[in-house]
Design a protein around this motif. Structure first.
Motif, PDB file in Angstrom:
ATOM      1  N   TRP A  17       0.841  -1.206   0.000  1.00  0.00           N
ATOM      2  CA  TRP A  17       0.000   0.000   0.000  1.00  0.00           C
ATOM      3  C   TRP A  17       0.871   1.250   0.000  1.00  0.00           C
ATOM      4  CZ3 TRP A  17      -0.121   3.711   3.939  1.00  0.00           C
ATOM      5  CH2 TRP A  17      -1.091   4.704   3.785  1.00  0.00           C
ATOM      6  N   ALA A  18       1.925   1.268   0.805  1.00  0.00           N
ATOM      7  CA  ALA A  18       2.752   2.462   0.958  1.00  0.00           C
ATOM      8  C   ALA A  18       3.583   2.761  -0.277  1.00  0.00           C
ATOM      9  CB  ALA A  18       3.674   2.296   2.166  1.00  0.00           C
ATOM     10  N   ARG A  19       4.086   1.724  -0.945  1.00  0.00           N
ATOM     11  CA  ARG A  19       4.990   1.966  -2.077  1.00  0.00           C
ATOM     12  C   ARG A  19       4.286   2.607  -3.266  1.00  0.00           C
ATOM     13  NH1 ARG A  19       5.388  -3.848  -2.303  1.00  0.00           N
ATOM     14  NH2 ARG A  19       7.466  -3.620  -1.415  1.00  0.00           N
ATOM     15  N   ALA A  20       2.962   2.601  -3.255  1.00  0.00           N
ATOM     16  CA  ALA A  20       2.220   3.298  -4.308  1.00  0.00           C
ATOM     17  C   ALA A  20       2.150   4.792  -4.014  1.00  0.00           C
ATOM     18  CB  ALA A  20       0.808   2.720  -4.417  1.00  0.00           C
ATOM     19  N   ARG A  21       2.614   5.187  -2.825  1.00  0.00           N
ATOM     20  CA  ARG A  21       2.511   6.584  -2.405  1.00  0.00           C
ATOM     21  C   ARG A  21       3.864   7.244  -2.146  1.00  0.00           C
ATOM     22  NH1 ARG A  21      -1.742   3.656  -1.319  1.00  0.00           N
ATOM     23  NH2 ARG A  21      -3.812   4.636  -1.283  1.00  0.00           N
ATOM     24  N   ILE A  22       4.818   6.483  -1.635  1.00  0.00           N
ATOM     25  CA  ILE A  22       6.140   7.030  -1.315  1.00  0.00           C
ATOM     26  C   ILE A  22       7.209   6.038  -1.756  1.00  0.00           C
ATOM     27  CG2 ILE A  22       5.243   8.344   0.655  1.00  0.00           C
ATOM     28  CD1 ILE A  22       6.390   6.198   2.498  1.00  0.00           C
ATOM     29  N   ALA A  23       8.469   6.459  -1.678  1.00  0.00           N
ATOM     30  CA  ALA A  23       9.578   5.591  -2.054  1.00  0.00           C
ATOM     31  C   ALA A  23       9.615   4.349  -1.168  1.00  0.00           C
ATOM     32  CB  ALA A  23      10.901   6.345  -1.945  1.00  0.00           C
ATOM     33  N   VAL A  24       9.998   3.220  -1.750  1.00  0.00           N
ATOM     34  CA  VAL A  24      10.036   1.953  -1.015  1.00  0.00           C
ATOM     35  C   VAL A  24      10.939   2.055   0.204  1.00  0.00           C
ATOM     36  CG1 VAL A  24      10.686  -0.481  -1.131  1.00  0.00           C
ATOM     37  CG2 VAL A  24       9.529   0.588  -3.064  1.00  0.00           C
ATOM     38  N   ILE A  25      12.122   2.663   0.037  1.00  0.00           N
ATOM     39  CA  ILE A  25      13.054   2.772   1.153  1.00  0.00           C
ATOM     40  C   ILE A  25      12.453   3.582   2.298  1.00  0.00           C
ATOM     41  CG2 ILE A  25      14.233   4.828   0.208  1.00  0.00           C
ATOM     42  CD1 ILE A  25      16.826   3.683   1.413  1.00  0.00           C
ATOM     43  N   ASP A  26      11.701   4.643   1.967  1.00  0.00           N
ATOM     44  CA  ASP A  26      11.048   5.442   3.007  1.00  0.00           C
ATOM     45  C   ASP A  26       9.979   4.614   3.713  1.00  0.00           C
ATOM     46  OD1 ASP A  26      12.630   7.502   2.205  1.00  0.00           O
ATOM     47  OD2 ASP A  26      11.044   8.654   1.218  1.00  0.00           O
ATOM     48  N   ALA A  27       9.221   3.839   2.951  1.00  0.00           N
ATOM     49  CA  ALA A  27       8.166   3.010   3.530  1.00  0.00           C
ATOM     50  C   ALA A  27       8.752   2.005   4.519  1.00  0.00           C
ATOM     51  CB  ALA A  27       7.402   2.290   2.429  1.00  0.00           C
ATOM     52  N   ARG A  28       9.860   1.403   4.154  1.00  0.00           N
ATOM     53  CA  ARG A  28      10.494   0.417   5.034  1.00  0.00           C
ATOM     54  C   ARG A  28      11.008   1.073   6.320  1.00  0.00           C
ATOM     55  NH1 ARG A  28      11.346  -4.569   3.099  1.00  0.00           N
ATOM     56  NH2 ARG A  28      10.892  -4.940   0.886  1.00  0.00           N
ATOM     57  N   ILE A  29      11.607   2.244   6.186  1.00  0.00           N
ATOM     58  CA  ILE A  29      12.105   2.948   7.372  1.00  0.00           C
ATOM     59  C   ILE A  29      10.954   3.299   8.305  1.00  0.00           C
ATOM     60  CG2 ILE A  29      13.153   5.106   8.179  1.00  0.00           C
ATOM     61  CD1 ILE A  29      14.904   5.033   5.635  1.00  0.00           C
ATOM     62  N   LEU A  30       9.866   3.789   7.744  1.00  0.00           N
ATOM     63  CA  LEU A  30       8.723   4.183   8.570  1.00  0.00           C
ATOM     64  C   LEU A  30       8.082   2.976   9.246  1.00  0.00           C
ATOM     65  CD1 LEU A  30       7.044   6.896   6.290  1.00  0.00           C
ATOM     66  CD2 LEU A  30       8.517   7.247   8.297  1.00  0.00           C
ATOM     67  N   LEU A  31       7.983   1.867   8.535  1.00  0.00           N
ATOM     68  CA  LEU A  31       7.370   0.673   9.132  1.00  0.00           C
ATOM     69  C   LEU A  31       8.281   0.088  10.214  1.00  0.00           C
ATOM     70  CD1 LEU A  31       4.963  -1.130   9.222  1.00  0.00           C
ATOM     71  CD2 LEU A  31       5.940  -2.518   7.374  1.00  0.00           C
ATOM     72  N   ARG A  32       9.582   0.108   9.976  1.00  0.00           N
ATOM     73  CA  ARG A  32      10.512  -0.346  11.014  1.00  0.00           C
ATOM     74  C   ARG A  32      10.389   0.522  12.263  1.00  0.00           C
ATOM     75  NH1 ARG A  32      16.446  -0.362   9.113  1.00  0.00           N
ATOM     76  NH2 ARG A  32      16.644  -0.863  11.337  1.00  0.00           N
ATOM     77  N   HIS A  33      10.192   1.821  12.053  1.00  0.00           N
ATOM     78  CA  HIS A  33      10.032   2.734  13.182  1.00  0.00           C
ATOM     79  C   HIS A  33       8.774   2.392  13.978  1.00  0.00           C
ATOM     80  CE1 HIS A  33       9.921   6.435  15.512  1.00  0.00           C
ATOM     81  NE2 HIS A  33       8.718   6.685  15.038  1.00  0.00           N
ATOM     82  N   VAL A  34       7.686   2.149  13.296  1.00  0.00           N
ATOM     83  CA  VAL A  34       6.424   1.831  13.961  1.00  0.00           C
ATOM     84  C   VAL A  34       6.521   0.504  14.708  1.00  0.00           C
ATOM     85  CG1 VAL A  34       4.008   1.207  13.581  1.00  0.00           C
ATOM     86  CG2 VAL A  34       4.989   3.171  12.390  1.00  0.00           C
ATOM     87  N   LEU A  35       7.100  -0.492  14.063  1.00  0.00           N
ATOM     88  CA  LEU A  35       7.180  -1.828  14.657  1.00  0.00           C
ATOM     89  C   LEU A  35       8.374  -1.999  15.578  1.00  0.00           C
ATOM     90  CD1 LEU A  35       6.278  -4.023  11.531  1.00  0.00           C
ATOM     91  CD2 LEU A  35       4.755  -3.172  13.322  1.00  0.00           C
ATOM     92  N   GLN A  36       9.290  -0.989  15.554  1.00  0.00           N
ATOM     93  CA  GLN A  36      10.513  -1.088  16.353  1.00  0.00           C
ATOM     94  C   GLN A  36      11.230  -2.406  16.081  1.00  0.00           C
ATOM     95  OE1 GLN A  36      11.848   1.477  18.788  1.00  0.00           O
ATOM     96  NE2 GLN A  36      10.690   2.387  17.094  1.00  0.00           N
ATOM     97  N   CYS A  37      11.479  -2.645  14.801  1.00  0.00           N
ATOM     98  CA  CYS A  37      12.092  -3.902  14.402  1.00  0.00           C
ATOM     99  C   CYS A  37      13.207  -3.661  13.396  1.00  0.00           C
ATOM    100  CB  CYS A  37      11.052  -4.853  13.821  1.00  0.00           C
ATOM    101  SG  CYS A  37      10.493  -4.400  12.156  1.00  0.00           S
ATOM    102  N   SER A  38      13.940  -4.709  13.078  1.00  0.00           N
ATOM    103  CA  SER A  38      15.045  -4.635  12.134  1.00  0.00           C
ATOM    104  C   SER A  38      14.553  -4.829  10.711  1.00  0.00           C
ATOM    105  CB  SER A  38      16.085  -5.709  12.458  1.00  0.00           C
ATOM    106  OG  SER A  38      15.523  -6.992  12.247  1.00  0.00           O
ATOM    107  N   ALA A  39      15.419  -4.480   9.768  1.00  0.00           N
ATOM    108  CA  ALA A  39      15.102  -4.722   8.359  1.00  0.00           C
ATOM    109  C   ALA A  39      14.968  -6.214   8.104  1.00  0.00           C
ATOM    110  CB  ALA A  39      16.198  -4.121   7.479  1.00  0.00           C
ATOM    111  N   ALA A  40      15.753  -7.013   8.834  1.00  0.00           N
ATOM    112  CA  ALA A  40      15.696  -8.466   8.665  1.00  0.00           C
ATOM    113  C   ALA A  40      14.321  -9.012   9.018  1.00  0.00           C
ATOM    114  CB  ALA A  40      16.770  -9.128   9.526  1.00  0.00           C
ATOM    115  N   ARG A  41      13.688  -8.439  10.049  1.00  0.00           N
ATOM    116  CA  ARG A  41      12.362  -8.925  10.436  1.00  0.00           C
ATOM    117  C   ARG A  41      11.331  -8.632   9.353  1.00  0.00           C
ATOM    118  NH1 ARG A  41       8.158  -6.707  15.016  1.00  0.00           N
ATOM    119  NH2 ARG A  41       6.435  -8.041  14.341  1.00  0.00           N
ATOM    120  N   LEU A  42      11.427  -7.438   8.770  1.00  0.00           N
ATOM    121  CA  LEU A  42      10.482  -7.106   7.696  1.00  0.00           C
ATOM    122  C   LEU A  42      10.595  -8.106   6.555  1.00  0.00           C
ATOM    123  CD1 LEU A  42      10.551  -3.215   7.243  1.00  0.00           C
ATOM    124  CD2 LEU A  42       8.996  -4.603   8.617  1.00  0.00           C
ATOM    125  N   ALA A  43      11.834  -8.465   6.217  1.00  0.00           N
ATOM    126  CA  ALA A  43      12.055  -9.386   5.102  1.00  0.00           C
ATOM    127  C   ALA A  43      11.670 -10.822   5.455  1.00  0.00           C
ATOM    128  CB  ALA A  43      13.517  -9.336   4.675  1.00  0.00           C
TER     129      ALA A  43
END
Length: 285
Positions: A17-43
């Protein structure tokens, strides 16, 4: 554009949903911030379900980023020289190119103990705090004319356990006759009518920390002219400036009586920092 899910999606759905609105890298950073998790967890766990609270917070951040707010302000931090600094609308967002000032300081003073350092226009405190931690037993003073900026800088110093003295004032105005071995500055250097001030992340940063007169040279000129009165013999002044200002800044340093004047290139190959040495002969011009 991807429709907004009615209920909290999983990680993959939220990012889609987010990547249709903002850059993918920004979306990942924001979601990591919300979830307080690592990039590895997202993947590793794209099927993990978001809670309604997490989905609402993420959606709000994405919408604010879509409206132009800088990611650093949205998450409240930005990395500089390997450390995380708190940032907010009262201060400029530290840029990687500014790390060149740290490299120059270490090259000239890295093997010298108890260097007296002055950081002019400290903002978030990124330069002052980093130099206090990287230079052995450095005596660092940081100046800013914004009380709000100094509060951010002081919080960063406390958070990173750096010993820095903070002064509220306009450049050298509150320093009396104090002298230093090293002065660093990342002052405003954008021309007042520059169109870039109304574009991108810069729109949300404090204008007083960006613009400096019709050619962007007013503060650079003021610092170069006054710095000799606050440098010990053999001391150095390094100033960050705009991509097309190196020659002009070298001229300002020449007029002020500096020697060993040079400019150094940033990561993009652009002359980004100029400086010179004060030999301490005679009175400053």
């Amino acid at each position: 554009m991807t429709e907004t899910p009615e209920f909290a999606p999983d990680i993959a759905g939220a990012l889609n949903w987010a990547r249709a609105r903002i850059a993918v890298i920004d979306a990942r950073i924001l979601l990591r911030h919300v979830l307080q998790c690592s990039a590895a967890r997202l993947a590793a766990y794209p099927e993990a379900q978001l809670e309604e609270r997490e989905w609402g917070e993420f959606r709000s951040l994405v919408e604010r980023r879509e409206a132009g707010e800088p990611v650093a302000y949205l998450i409240g931090e930005r990395e500089f020289y390997g450390r995380s600094f708190m940032v907010g609308p009262a201060v400029l967002i530290p840029r990687p190119d500014t790390e060149l000032l740290i490299e120059l300081a270490l090259a000239h003073f890295g093997d010298k103990p108890r260097t007296r350092v002055l950081d002019l226009g400290t903002g978030s405190g990124a330069l002052a705090v980093t130099l206090a931690l990287e230079l052995a037993d450095a005596d660092v003073t940081a100046v800013d004319r914004s009380r709000e900026a100094l509060l951010v800088a002081m919080a960063n110093a406390a958070r990173l356990k750096a010993s820095v003295s903070f002064v509220l004032g306009d450049w050298f105005s509150q320093l009396g006759g104090d002298r230093y071995q090293l002065i660093v500055a990342n002052p405003p250097y954008v021309a007042a009518d520059d169109l870039h001030l109304s574009e991108g992340d810069v729109r949300f940063e404090p204008g007083t920390a960006l613009a400096a007169g019709p050619q962007g040279l007013d503060d650079l000129a003021a610092i170069a002219a006054e710095a000799p009165r606050h440098l010990e013999a053999g001391g150095w002044l390094f100033m960050e400036h705009g991509y097309d200002q190196a020659a002009a800044v070298r001229g300002l340093l020449t007029d002020a009586g500096f020697s060993s004047i040079a400019s150094w290139k940033d990561l993009g190959g652009i002359e980004r920092v100029s400086g010179g040495q004060w030999q301490g002969r005679g009175e400053p011009r």
